[in-house]
Structure formats: C-alpha cells, structure tokens
Design an enzyme around this catalytic site. Structure first.
Site, mmCIF file in Angstrom:
data_model
loop_
_atom_site.group_PDB
_atom_site.id
_atom_site.type_symbol
_atom_site.label_atom_id
_atom_site.label_comp_id
_atom_site.label_asym_id
_atom_site.label_seq_id
_atom_site.Cartn_x
_atom_site.Cartn_y
_atom_site.Cartn_z
ATOM 1 N N GLU A 37 0.819 -1.208 0.000
ATOM 2 C CA GLU A 37 0.000 0.000 0.000
ATOM 3 C C GLU A 37 0.858 1.266 0.000
ATOM 4 O O GLU A 37 1.756 1.424 0.827
ATOM 5 C CB GLU A 37 -0.920 0.010 1.219
ATOM 6 C CG GLU A 37 -1.932 1.152 1.173
ATOM 7 C CD GLU A 37 -3.204 0.799 1.904
ATOM 8 O OE1 GLU A 37 -4.041 0.088 1.317
ATOM 9 O OE2 GLU A 37 -3.343 1.207 3.067
ATOM 10 N N LYS B 87 0.623 4.339 1.173
ATOM 11 C CA LYS B 87 -0.224 4.989 2.178
ATOM 12 C C LYS B 87 0.456 6.275 2.620
ATOM 13 O O LYS B 87 1.479 6.241 3.297
ATOM 14 C CB LYS B 87 -0.409 4.027 3.354
ATOM 15 C CG LYS B 87 -1.450 4.450 4.359
ATOM 16 C CD LYS B 87 -1.667 3.293 5.340
ATOM 17 C CE LYS B 87 -2.831 3.533 6.241
ATOM 18 N NZ LYS B 87 -3.076 2.371 7.103
ATOM 19 N N LYS C 256 -8.794 1.768 -2.602
ATOM 20 C CA LYS C 256 -9.450 1.648 -1.306
ATOM 21 C C LYS C 256 -10.177 2.954 -0.989
ATOM 22 O O LYS C 256 -9.606 4.026 -1.122
ATOM 23 C CB LYS C 256 -8.428 1.332 -0.203
ATOM 24 C CG LYS C 256 -7.857 -0.075 -0.273
ATOM 25 C CD LYS C 256 -6.839 -0.326 0.808
ATOM 26 C CE LYS C 256 -7.462 -0.464 2.172
ATOM 27 N NZ LYS C 256 -6.444 -0.687 3.232
ATOM 28 N N GLU D 200 -14.304 -6.517 2.000
ATOM 29 C CA GLU D 200 -13.637 -6.475 3.297
ATOM 30 C C GLU D 200 -14.604 -6.843 4.425
ATOM 31 O O GLU D 200 -15.706 -6.317 4.505
ATOM 32 C CB GLU D 200 -13.087 -5.072 3.532
ATOM 33 C CG GLU D 200 -12.376 -4.918 4.862
ATOM 34 C CD GLU D 200 -11.769 -3.542 5.005
ATOM 35 O OE1 GLU D 200 -10.801 -3.255 4.264
ATOM 36 O OE2 GLU D 200 -12.266 -2.748 5.823
ATOM 37 N N ASN E 293 -9.964 -7.625 7.364
ATOM 38 C CA ASN E 293 -9.266 -6.462 7.916
ATOM 39 C C ASN E 293 -9.022 -6.719 9.400
ATOM 40 O O ASN E 293 -9.958 -6.747 10.191
ATOM 41 C CB ASN E 293 -10.077 -5.182 7.712
ATOM 42 C CG ASN E 293 -9.255 -3.930 7.998
ATOM 43 O OD1 ASN E 293 -8.207 -3.994 8.652
ATOM 44 N ND2 ASN E 293 -9.717 -2.801 7.515
ATOM 45 N N GLU F 261 -5.546 -8.305 5.681
ATOM 46 C CA GLU F 261 -5.269 -6.875 5.536
ATOM 47 C C GLU F 261 -4.913 -6.238 6.879
ATOM 48 O O GLU F 261 -5.594 -6.458 7.874
ATOM 49 C CB GLU F 261 -6.511 -6.132 5.033
ATOM 50 C CG GLU F 261 -7.124 -6.603 3.749
ATOM 51 C CD GLU F 261 -8.422 -5.848 3.524
ATOM 52 O OE1 GLU F 261 -8.441 -4.605 3.661
ATOM 53 O OE2 GLU F 261 -9.437 -6.493 3.231
ATOM 54 N N SER F 262 -3.877 -5.434 6.867
ATOM 55 C CA SER F 262 -3.540 -4.548 7.996
ATOM 56 C C SER F 262 -3.078 -5.309 9.238
ATOM 57 O O SER F 262 -3.298 -6.502 9.376
ATOM 58 C CB SER F 262 -4.716 -3.637 8.366
ATOM 59 O OG SER F 262 -5.094 -2.862 7.265
#
Length: 228
Positions: free
Chosen positions: A21, A23, A83, A131, A152, A185-186
């Site tokens: 990502e 970000k 996203k 998600e 997530n 994710e994350s």
C-alpha cells in the site's frame, strides 16, 4: 470467463503475494510520506516484487485523492487496488475509467447492497476485494460474486486507530472457501505476523509497516521472500 488482474496475479505468484500500500497518511501515525516522492516508493515496491499496489483515495481521514489514483495507474503496470468507503455505482465506474484493476467494497458499510455493487464492478472488469471484520460480515460477503475476500485485522469503524491483530485472520480465514482469493489486511508488521497470515490466506495487504520502514524496498523484499 473474464480474467481479473489482481486476483490472477495473486494466484500465479511464485513467492509470497504482497499487495503493497502506498499509504501517504494514517489517522493514527499522521504523515507517512515525510517529504519522500511517492513514485520513488512505488518503484521500490515494484523492484521488491509486490504483486499489486493499493492506494486509499479517501480525502478526509487518509488525505488521498482520486487524481493521484489516476496518475498512479498510469505510472505502474502492476494491478492497482482502490481503497475507499465506496457506496455508489458512479464510484465504481470512475474507478474503472481511471485504470484501476480492483476496488475495495466494505461489507459493514454496504450490507445488503454489497452484492449489487460487486456485480457492477465485475461488469466493469474490476476485481472486488470485499472487506470483512466479523463472521456476520463474512456471511454477507459469501452471498456475493466477489473474486476476493479481505479480512481487515483492524476495525475500520475505529479508523485504524486500533492496532489490529492477525488472530482475526486466523479465526475467519478457515471459513472462506478456496474459490475466493483470501487476503489478510492490515496489522501485519513482523515476519511472524506475515507467516501466521499466509498460512491461511493467499495474500497479505501491508501499508503502514512499509511506509514507516527506513528502507521500504528492503522490508518488502523480505516479506516477499521469507519462508512461510
């Protein structure tokens, strides 16, 4: 049968499939770019073997922009995931027109309207990463034609102010049939986090850890190549 870019890249990856990502800002950590050129970071991600690029276009909390997404899609041959908190058909049409390969759709946000937007995205040639953050949300996702389901590990309702933990992936991933591309994710910042996630999923989406790293290219290469 229509072939979608990001899910195909994940399925065909010979190494650990990492969606990196780009970000630029985090509600928790603030400015993650710190004066760097985002396209230099993009090149680092490409060199390190990212399977795709993720970018958040949401402007208020993540300081993203749709125009940057458009430029990003022009600058890389990797599949790009948009996203955002998408709720409208027009958002999906614009995403496809900008050249993105995939779009994030949040089960909690869309509820019963999720299946329809998944179908709209697929009609426009987009992969859909639906998600989820709970078993109830996963049950909604499983009623759709999505190509990918993302767990997530952070709670989007808290705008990522929580740290998240891959234990959520460990709990939910076994409930997802193999016909879906499964993404953790994350909340992934260490090699141990990654190993735990990829034992049960097909790919990991990592942003904050890479952006905070002194050398994002080196860290991403380690993520891509580490034995799971």
């Amino acid at each position: 049968m229509m072939v979608f870019g990001l899910s195909r890249a994940i399925r065909s990856s010979k190494k650990n499939a990492i969606i990196a990502e780009l970000k630029l800002y985090s509600p928790k950590y603030g400015d993650l770019l710190k004066g760097r050129d985002p396209f230099e970071i993009l090149r680092a991600y490409e060199r390190a073997g990212a399977v795709g690029i993720s970018y958040i276009t949401e402007p208020k909390y993540f300081r993203g922009s749709f125009e940057f997404l458009r430029k990003l899609c022009q600058e890389t041959e990797l599949p790009v995931l948009r996203k955002d908190f998408i709720t409208e058909r027009e958002d999906i049409e614009r995403t496809a027109e900008a050249g993105a390969s995939a779009v994030l759709l949040i089960a909690r946000l869309l509820g019963e309207g999720l299946a329809e937007l998944v179908d709209v995205a697929r009609e426009h040639g987009l992969d859909t990463l639906v998600e989820v953050h709970s078993e109830g949300e996963l049950n909604i996702a499983l009623q759709t034609n999505t190509t990918m389901i993302g767990i997530n590990n952070r709670d989007i309702g808290k705008l990522e102010l929580d740290d998240g933990d891959v234990s959520l992936t460990e709990r939910l991933a076994p409930l997802i049939p193999k016909r879906y591309v499964r993404v953790s994710e994350s909340g992934i910042s260490t090699m141990d986090d990654l190993r735990r996630a990829l034992r049960l999923t097909d790919a990991a989406l990592i942003g904050t850890a890479l952006m905070k790293a002194e050398d994002p290219e080196r860290l991403l290469r380690e993520f891509v190549e580490v034995k799971v």
